[in-house]
Design a protein around this motif. Structure first.
Motif, short mmCIF file in Angstrom:
data_model
loop_
_atom_site.label_atom_id
_atom_site.label_comp_id
_atom_site.label_asym_id
_atom_site.label_seq_id
_atom_site.Cartn_x
_atom_site.Cartn_y
_atom_site.Cartn_z
N VAL A 161 12.01 -2.17 11.90
CA VAL A 161 11.02 -1.68 10.94
C VAL A 161 11.04 -2.52 9.66
O VAL A 161 9.99 -2.93 9.15
CB VAL A 161 11.26 -0.19 10.61
N GLY A 162 12.23 -2.78 9.15
CA GLY A 162 12.34 -3.58 7.93
C GLY A 162 11.72 -4.96 8.09
O GLY A 162 11.10 -5.49 7.15
N THR A 163 11.87 -5.54 9.26
CA THR A 163 11.31 -6.86 9.53
C THR A 163 9.79 -6.79 9.68
O THR A 163 9.06 -7.65 9.15
CB THR A 163 11.94 -7.47 10.80
N LEU A 164 9.31 -5.76 10.37
CA LEU A 164 7.86 -5.59 10.53
C LEU A 164 7.18 -5.33 9.19
O LEU A 164 6.06 -5.79 8.96
CB LEU A 164 7.57 -4.43 11.50
N VAL A 165 7.85 -4.63 8.31
CA VAL A 165 7.30 -4.38 6.97
C VAL A 165 7.10 -5.71 6.23
O VAL A 165 6.09 -5.91 5.55
CB VAL A 165 8.22 -3.43 6.16
N GLU A 166 8.04 -6.62 6.38
CA GLU A 166 7.91 -7.93 5.73
C GLU A 166 6.72 -8.69 6.28
O GLU A 166 6.05 -9.44 5.55
CB GLU A 166 9.20 -8.72 5.87
N VAL A 167 6.44 -8.50 7.58
CA VAL A 167 5.23 -9.09 8.16
C VAL A 167 4.00 -8.43 7.53
O VAL A 167 3.04 -9.11 7.14
CB VAL A 167 5.21 -8.91 9.69
N GLY A 168 4.04 -7.12 7.43
CA GLY A 168 2.92 -6.39 6.85
C GLY A 168 2.66 -6.75 5.40
O GLY A 168 1.53 -6.65 4.92
N GLN A 169 3.68 -7.20 4.69
CA GLN A 169 3.55 -7.61 3.29
C GLN A 169 3.17 -9.08 3.15
O GLN A 169 2.99 -9.56 2.04
CB GLN A 169 4.87 -7.35 2.56
N GLY A 170 3.07 -9.79 4.28
CA GLY A 170 2.70 -11.19 4.24
C GLY A 170 3.86 -12.14 3.97
O GLY A 170 3.66 -13.33 3.74
N LYS A 171 5.09 -11.61 4.02
CA LYS A 171 6.26 -12.45 3.76
C LYS A 171 6.70 -13.22 5.01
O LYS A 171 7.46 -14.18 4.90
CB LYS A 171 7.42 -11.58 3.27
N ARG A 172 6.23 -12.77 6.15
CA ARG A 172 6.52 -13.45 7.43
C ARG A 172 5.24 -13.45 8.25
O ARG A 172 4.35 -12.60 8.05
CB ARG A 172 7.61 -12.72 8.23
#
Length: 248
Positions: free
Chosen positions: A204-215
Motif C-alpha cells: 500500500v505504501g508503495t502504491l500510494v507513492e505511485v498515486g502521488q506521482g513519485k513513482r
C-alpha cells in the motif's frame, strides 16, 4: 467418565487500535490473550486458541478465524452469547460452529483477503481516523491500479517484507490486487494464499507513492525483481488495514 473434546471454529471481528496485535505477548493486551482469558473464566480450562493469522498492533479484523478445543458442554447456540458477554466491546465473536478434529484455523487456509482504507478527503473524517489512513492530496487511482497488476501472481516478495521477519521462503501468490475509489475513500483490496510480515502495508505504501506521482507503475516490476526492502515504499500505518475474510 472422561468428557469428550470438541473443536469449535469461530469467526470474529475486532478493533485493533488499543491492542498489541493478535498474538499473546508478555505484559501486553492482545486479542489472543483476551479471548483465552474469557475462555478460562467460562470453562475453567486452560485453553489455547489458534488463529488464521497474526495481525500486528493496530490492525483490525472483520473475518479473523480461530479454533480451540474444549470439554465444555455449553450448547453450540449459546457459545456466541457467552463469549461476547466476557469479551471487551472491541472484540466480537460473529459465529461459532463445530469443526472436524482435523480442522486447523491456520494451516487449512486457502485464501486470505486484506483491505486497506485511505481517507482521501481534504479534511480528515474524525469518525474514520481509527480505521483509515488520511492522505489529503489527490491520488491517481488509475496509475495505482496499473502498478498493482505487476504484483499479481506468484513472486518472491522480499522487497515487500519487513527486514525484521525470520521467514526464509518469501514466495507468495497474490490472486488479486485491486485499487478502487469509493467517493472520497480509496480502497486497496488484496487476496492471496498468505502474506509476509508487513507485506500488505508495504504494498500500500508503495502504491500510494505511485498515486502521488513519485513513482511510475512499471517501477513495481523492478522493485519485485530487486528483492530489496529498501527499493519499496514506506510501510503504511496499521490503522487502515483490516483482515477482511479467510477462505478454507
Amino acid at each position: 467418565m472422561v468428557a469428550s473434546v470438541r473443536r469449535l471454529r469461530c469467526v470474529l471481528g475486532y478493533d485493533g487500535t488499543d491492542f498489541s496485535g493478535f498474538q499473546v505477548q508478555p505484559d501486553q493486551i492482545t486479542i489472543q490473550g483476551e479471548i483465552e482469558a474469557a475462555l478460562n473464566r467460562i470453562t475453567g480450562e486452560e485453553i489455547q486458541i489458534y488463529g488464521s493469522g497474526r495481525t500486528d498492533a493496530g490492525v483490525h479484523a472483520r473475518g479473523q478465524v480461530i479454533h480451540f478445543d474444549t470439554k465444555s458442554h455449553i450448547p453450540l447456540d449459546k457459545w456466541r452469547f457467552v463469549l461476547n458477554n466476557q469479551l471487551p466491546d472491541a472484540i466480537a465473536i460473529r459465529s461459532v460452529e463445530e469443526a472436524n478434529e482435523s480442522f486447523h484455523a491456520r494451516f487449512d487456509v486457502q485464501v486470505k483477503e486484506y483491505r486497506y482504507c485511505i481517507d482521501n478527503s481534504p479534511v480528515a473524517d474524525v469518525f474514520r481516523h481509527r480505521y483509515a489512513d488520511h492522505i489529503r492530496y489527490p491520488l491517481d487511482v488509475e496509475a495505482m491500479q496499473q502498478a498493482a497488476r505487476y504484483l499479481e501472481g506468484e513472486h518472491d516478495f522480499t522487497s515487500f517484507c519487513s527486514a525484521k521477519t525470520f521467514v526464509e521462503d518469501k514466495v507468495r501468490t497474490v490472486y488479486g490486487l485491486n485499487v478502487e475509489r469509493r467517493g472520497d475513500e480509496v480502497w486497496v483490496i488484496c487476496r492471496g494464499n498468505g502474506f509476509l510480515y508487513n507485506m500488505v502495508r508495504i504494498i500500500v505504501g508503495t502504491l500510494v507513492e505511485v498515486g502521488q506521482g513519485k513513482r511510475v507503475p512499471a517501477e513495481l516490476a523492478e522493485i519485485l525483481a530487486a528483492c530489496d526492502r529498501e527499493r519499496a515504499g514506506k510501510t503504511a500505518p496499521a490503522k487502515g488495514l483490516t483482515m477482511w475474510e479467510v477462505v478454507y
